[in-house]
Design a protein around this motif. Structure first.
Motif, PDB file in Angstrom:
ATOM      1  N   PHE A 123       0.767  -1.082   0.133  1.00  0.00           N
ATOM      2  CA  PHE A 123       0.099  -0.005  -0.058  1.00  0.00           C
ATOM      3  C   PHE A 123       0.836   1.555  -0.021  1.00  0.00           C
ATOM      4  N   GLY A 124       1.895   1.334   0.819  1.00  0.00           N
ATOM      5  CA  GLY A 124       2.938   2.385   1.060  1.00  0.00           C
ATOM      6  C   GLY A 124       3.677   2.611  -0.281  1.00  0.00           C
ATOM      7  N   MET A 164      -3.405   4.025   6.956  1.00  0.00           N
ATOM      8  CA  MET A 164      -2.650   4.566   5.956  1.00  0.00           C
ATOM      9  C   MET A 164      -2.832   5.994   5.570  1.00  0.00           C
ATOM     10  N   GLY A 165      -3.534   6.629   6.413  1.00  0.00           N
ATOM     11  CA  GLY A 165      -3.991   8.108   6.078  1.00  0.00           C
ATOM     12  C   GLY A 165      -5.023   8.673   5.453  1.00  0.00           C
ATOM     13  N   LEU A 166      -6.043   7.621   4.936  1.00  0.00           N
ATOM     14  CA  LEU A 166      -6.971   7.898   4.055  1.00  0.00           C
ATOM     15  C   LEU A 166      -8.333   8.363   4.980  1.00  0.00           C
ATOM     16  N   LYS A 222       4.120   9.484   7.985  1.00  0.00           N
ATOM     17  CA  LYS A 222       3.467   8.347   8.861  1.00  0.00           C
ATOM     18  C   LYS A 222       3.245   7.294   8.268  1.00  0.00           C
ATOM     19  N   VAL A 223       3.292   7.264   6.996  1.00  0.00           N
ATOM     20  CA  VAL A 223       3.157   5.699   5.976  1.00  0.00           C
ATOM     21  C   VAL A 223       4.555   5.353   6.214  1.00  0.00           C
ATOM     22  N   GLU A 224       5.791   5.969   6.120  1.00  0.00           N
ATOM     23  CA  GLU A 224       7.197   5.584   6.234  1.00  0.00           C
ATOM     24  C   GLU A 224       7.331   4.794   7.476  1.00  0.00           C
TER      25      GLU A 224
END
Length: 229
Positions: A123-124, A164-166, A222-224
């Motif tokens: 995803f990332g 994942m921030g969505l 955040k994703v990393e």
């Protein structure tokens, strides 16, 4: 952990450039053949290729499918991927060069790779590729919007996207007609009398998305961090 891209561009019918995407844990390679796939529910590899790859994905320039390779199971970085490290699929759909947007979908993670680093890294990698600018290293597509659609009853899928921030944007009621026999994944609501497909349940869809300004305002970091766990 922004990952990397290879310089080889495979021959796929997609509206944006397509490259292999990878970091030290996972690799996404354009899914052109059935070479790594060990599962159904299609009757055979030929049926899967004909119905999904050739029938839906290949003719549509807004869709591309990637095979997910778990690099931690490969005997060496240069090893040829096989069913041992084939972890599933993920892809872009509804991609638009005009509107600088795409959607992440086709996510299937095989049981041996579930609850591992695989889904987060796959995803990332796609988020990086979609939202990083073309001037970045490795270069991204510089899109403004990445969306995700999930069955309103699929709380696991929604939680993955939110992690994942969505962000949730809307619930699309009666968005899709599901095949008969899919009552457990329907919206649980009765259809009206005389409905042309009375035996097929309806689906409510949750729309989630992230955007370039959220990405550059802390979303990328955040994703990393999630990918590095």
């Amino acid at each position: 952990m922004s990952g990397s891209t290879s310089n080889t561009e495979p021959d796929v019918n997609f509206c944006f450039p397509v490259r292999e995407l990878e970091n030290d844990r996972a690799k996404l390679t354009p899914f052109i053949l059935y070479e790594y796939l060990p599962f159904g529910p299609f009757a055979s590899a030929a049926d899967y290729t004909k119905e999904l790859i050739e029938g839906r994905i290949a003719p549509n320039p807004g869709i591309v499918l990637f095979a997910i390779i778990d690099k931690t199971r490969s005997p060496s970085p240069s090893a040829v991927p096989s069913s041992v490290d084939f972890a599933g699929t993920i892809g872009f759909l509804n991609a638009s060069p005009l509107h600088l947007s795409t959607e992440i979908g086709f996510i299937i993670v095989l049981p041996p790779f579930q609850r591992t680093h695989v889904a987060t890294n796959a995803f990332g990698l796609l988020l990086h590729y979609a939202l990083d600018l073309p001037s970045a290293s490795p270069p991204g597509l510089g899109l403004r919007r990445v969306q995700w659609q999930a069955n309103a009853e699929n709380s696991t899928s929604i939680k993955v996207a939110e992690k994942m921030g969505l962000k949730k944007e809307a619930v699309l009621r009666w968005d899709r007609v599901l095949p008969e026999g899919k009552g457990k994944v329907g919206n649980g609501k009765r259809v009206r009398g005389g409905d042309p497909r009375s035996g097929a349940p309806g689906r409510d869809t949750v729309m989630l998305a992230t955007y370039w300004d959220d990405w550059e305002g802390g979303g990328k970091e955040k994703v990393e961090q999630l990918m590095d766990r």
